[in-house]
Design a protein around this motif. Structure first.
Motif, PDB file in Angstrom:
ATOM      1  N   MET A 111     -25.684   0.702  28.021  1.00 15.16           N
ATOM      2  CA  MET A 111     -27.067  -0.061  27.892  1.00 15.16           C
ATOM      3  C   MET A 111     -27.164  -0.805  27.355  1.00 15.16           C
ATOM      4  SD  MET A 111     -28.479   2.106  24.467  1.00 15.16           S
ATOM      5  CE  MET A 111     -28.328   4.060  24.869  1.00 15.16           C
ATOM      6  N   ASN A 112     -27.537  -1.969  27.784  1.00 14.67           N
ATOM      7  CA  ASN A 112     -28.227  -3.151  27.264  1.00 14.67           C
ATOM      8  C   ASN A 112     -28.732  -4.113  26.133  1.00 14.67           C
ATOM      9  OD1 ASN A 112     -30.842  -3.192  27.675  1.00 14.67           O
ATOM     10  ND2 ASN A 112     -30.485  -4.399  29.191  1.00 14.67           N
ATOM     11  N   GLY A 113     -28.142  -4.094  25.118  1.00 14.32           N
ATOM     12  CA  GLY A 113     -28.953  -4.719  24.320  1.00 14.32           C
ATOM     13  C   GLY A 113     -29.957  -4.072  23.329  1.00 14.32           C
ATOM     14  N   SER A 114     -31.330  -4.270  24.788  1.00 13.18           N
ATOM     15  CA  SER A 114     -32.792  -3.802  23.823  1.00 13.18           C
ATOM     16  C   SER A 114     -33.447  -2.032  24.586  1.00 13.18           C
ATOM     17  CB  SER A 114     -33.328  -4.770  26.075  1.00 13.18           C
ATOM     18  OG  SER A 114     -34.793  -4.127  25.475  1.00 13.18           O
TER      19      SER A 114
ATOM     20  N   ALA B 203     -24.006  -6.391  24.085  1.00 11.88           N
ATOM     21  CA  ALA B 203     -24.197  -7.522  24.230  1.00 11.88           C
ATOM     22  C   ALA B 203     -25.213  -8.379  25.006  1.00 11.88           C
ATOM     23  CB  ALA B 203     -24.472  -7.913  22.612  1.00 11.88           C
ATOM     24  N   ALA B 204     -26.251  -9.394  24.976  1.00 13.21           N
ATOM     25  CA  ALA B 204     -26.247 -10.267  24.941  1.00 13.21           C
ATOM     26  C   ALA B 204     -26.521 -11.475  23.807  1.00 13.21           C
ATOM     27  CB  ALA B 204     -26.997 -10.997  25.922  1.00 13.21           C
ATOM     28  N   LEU B 205     -25.595 -12.233  22.991  1.00 13.92           N
ATOM     29  CA  LEU B 205     -26.094 -13.108  22.329  1.00 13.92           C
ATOM     30  C   LEU B 205     -27.396 -14.368  22.784  1.00 13.92           C
ATOM     31  CD1 LEU B 205     -22.331 -13.798  20.947  1.00 13.92           C
ATOM     32  CD2 LEU B 205     -23.941 -12.131  19.618  1.00 13.92           C
TER      33      LEU B 205
ATOM     34  N   VAL C 119     -29.682  -7.852  35.360  1.00 15.04           N
ATOM     35  CA  VAL C 119     -28.546  -8.778  35.124  1.00 15.04           C
ATOM     36  C   VAL C 119     -27.560  -8.550  34.718  1.00 15.04           C
ATOM     37  CG1 VAL C 119     -28.027 -11.000  34.410  1.00 15.04           C
ATOM     38  CG2 VAL C 119     -30.534 -10.863  35.065  1.00 15.04           C
ATOM     39  N   LEU C 120     -27.768  -8.006  33.470  1.00 16.22           N
ATOM     40  CA  LEU C 120     -26.628  -8.217  32.232  1.00 16.22           C
ATOM     41  C   LEU C 120     -25.275  -6.646  32.727  1.00 16.22           C
ATOM     42  CD1 LEU C 120     -25.318  -8.789  30.534  1.00 16.22           C
ATOM     43  CD2 LEU C 120     -26.352  -7.298  28.414  1.00 16.22           C
TER      44      LEU C 120
ATOM     45  N   HIS D 265     -33.523  -6.655  42.989  1.00 16.86           N
ATOM     46  CA  HIS D 265     -32.999  -7.569  42.473  1.00 16.86           C
ATOM     47  C   HIS D 265     -31.131  -8.545  43.457  1.00 16.86           C
ATOM     48  CE1 HIS D 265     -35.768  -8.619  39.512  1.00 16.86           C
ATOM     49  NE2 HIS D 265     -35.616  -6.989  38.625  1.00 16.86           N
ATOM     50  N   TYR D 266     -30.785  -9.393  43.387  1.00 21.42           N
ATOM     51  CA  TYR D 266     -29.385  -9.544  43.943  1.00 21.42           C
ATOM     52  C   TYR D 266     -28.949  -8.833  43.255  1.00 21.42           C
ATOM     53  CZ  TYR D 266     -25.696 -12.208  45.424  1.00 21.42           C
ATOM     54  OH  TYR D 266     -24.329 -12.776  45.176  1.00 21.42           O
ATOM     55  N   ARG D 267     -28.409  -9.063  42.042  1.00 22.13           N
ATOM     56  CA  ARG D 267     -27.865  -8.663  41.473  1.00 22.13           C
ATOM     57  C   ARG D 267     -27.354  -7.262  41.120  1.00 22.13           C
ATOM     58  NH1 ARG D 267     -28.366 -13.755  38.854  1.00 22.13           N
ATOM     59  NH2 ARG D 267     -26.813 -14.811  38.178  1.00 22.13           N
ATOM     60  N   PRO D 268     -28.220  -6.559  40.691  1.00 22.54           N
ATOM     61  CA  PRO D 268     -27.759  -5.162  41.109  1.00 22.54           C
ATOM     62  C   PRO D 268     -27.395  -4.863  42.706  1.00 22.54           C
ATOM     63  CG  PRO D 268     -30.260  -5.504  39.761  1.00 22.54           C
ATOM     64  CD  PRO D 268     -29.278  -6.473  40.716  1.00 22.54           C
TER      65      PRO D 268
END
Length: 318
Positions: free
Chosen positions: A103-106, A193-195, A242-243, A276-279
């Motif tokens: 999971m991402n940080g959110s 995480a994405a700081l 994205v992440l 989205h592009y990245r996925p």
């Protein structure tokens, strides 16, 4: 004067419809509900065997086939937890229809707040106006303390947060927490995480070294999980634009570098409310070029994912 030429339609060559291959016939069409069976399985079977409905069935069948045998990795964006899908993820984890959570940080923040405080998701616009957005004292203090402790213990962020929650005396949302369920079920959870992108990073107790160390360890752990996708596993990207697609791509190349090009021949599915592009490129297309299949299913998380989860659980329950 300009000269115009027209095609002579009288010379066109037509073909008999009987000789034309058709992609749609009556056997593929949707069916209305029957009074004899109004179960969810009957609903799923009644969907048209066309396009996204058929893709949905394929993803469900691949998860069912992989359950208990190959890796099934669910990558989460924050909205997936915020719109209430944690209990479905937990049910799939318990049936080994999800074998790892990334999971991402959110997503971690929403899950932590639900577990520890019983609620999450603030009014961003209102808080941004006076600078109180993301300034919840307890969320930042407790999560940063957990990560600092985890860094000292050589833990990943997911392990550190789940361990901290498990020791907390008050847990009004214990039953709906993916972090806690991962610890109880033995399903590994990683947090990426994405700081500067997460509210706990603006708290006075935020420690960049601890955040970085625990998140980097989880990156290594995700790369260690992915080889088990080989030959029939499934990776689901649920609501991360994205992440997680970027993290997955790098973890995948590490896994293949260390394991003779594996994993290959797995199903990669992106589920989001818009494309989205990245996925599309980093989850669905590039990773499956060497074998397997990539699919995009588009719809609101709170509608689309329950359909997948209910369908999988119904089939596993047979």
């Amino acid at each position: 004067m300009t000269e115009y030429r027209e095609a002579d339609f009288s010379r066109l060559k037509t073909v008999p419809v009987a000789k034309r291959p058709n992609k749609v016939d009556a056997s593929l069409l949707a069916r209305p509900p029957q009074s004899s069976d109004r179960s969810f399985t009957a609903f799923l079977d009644a969907l048209p065997a066309i396009l996204a409905a058929q893709d949905l069935r394929y993803v469900v069948d691949q998860i069912v086939a992989a359950a208990g045998k190959r890796a099934i990795v669910a990558m989460l964006g924050g909205h997936v937890i915020k719109v209430g899908l944690g209990p479905l993820l937990i049910a799939l984890m318990e049936r080994r229809a999800i074998t790892a959570i990334a999971m991402n940080g959110s997503a971690a923040i929403h899950d932590f707040e639900l577990a520890a405080f019983g609620g999450t998701s603030e009014d961003v616009a209102a808080g941004l106006g006076d600078g109180t957005f993301g300034m919840a004292e307890e969320t930042g203090r407790e999560m940063n303390a957990a990560l600092a402790r985890g860094a000292n213990a050589q833990q990943g962020a997911g392990e550190a947060l789940s361990e901290y929650l498990s020791a907390r005396k008050e847990l009004p949302g214990r039953e709906v927490s993916v972090l806690l369920a991962s610890r109880a079920s033995g399903v590994p959870v990683t947090v990426h995480a994405a700081l500067g992108a997460e509210i706990i990073h603006q708290h006075p107790t935020a420690d960049g070294a601890a955040i970085g160390a625990t998140s980097h360890r989880d990156f290594k752990r995700l790369a260690g999980i992915l080889p088990d996708l080989d030959g029939g596993g499934v990776v689901l990207n649920l609501g991360s634009a994205v992440l997680m697609p970027e993290v997955f791509l790098k973890a995948l190349t590490v896994a293949r570098n260390l394991n003779g090009g594996r994993p290959k021949n797995f199903t990669a599915c992106d589920c989001d409310m818009q494309r989205h592009y990245r996925p599309r490129v980093n989850v669905v297309e590039r990773p499956t070029l060497a074998g397997g299949r990539g699919i995009q299913l588009t719809g609101h998380h709170e509608i689309l994912f329950p359909m997948i989860a209910w369908a999988v659980l119904a089939k596993l329950g047979k």
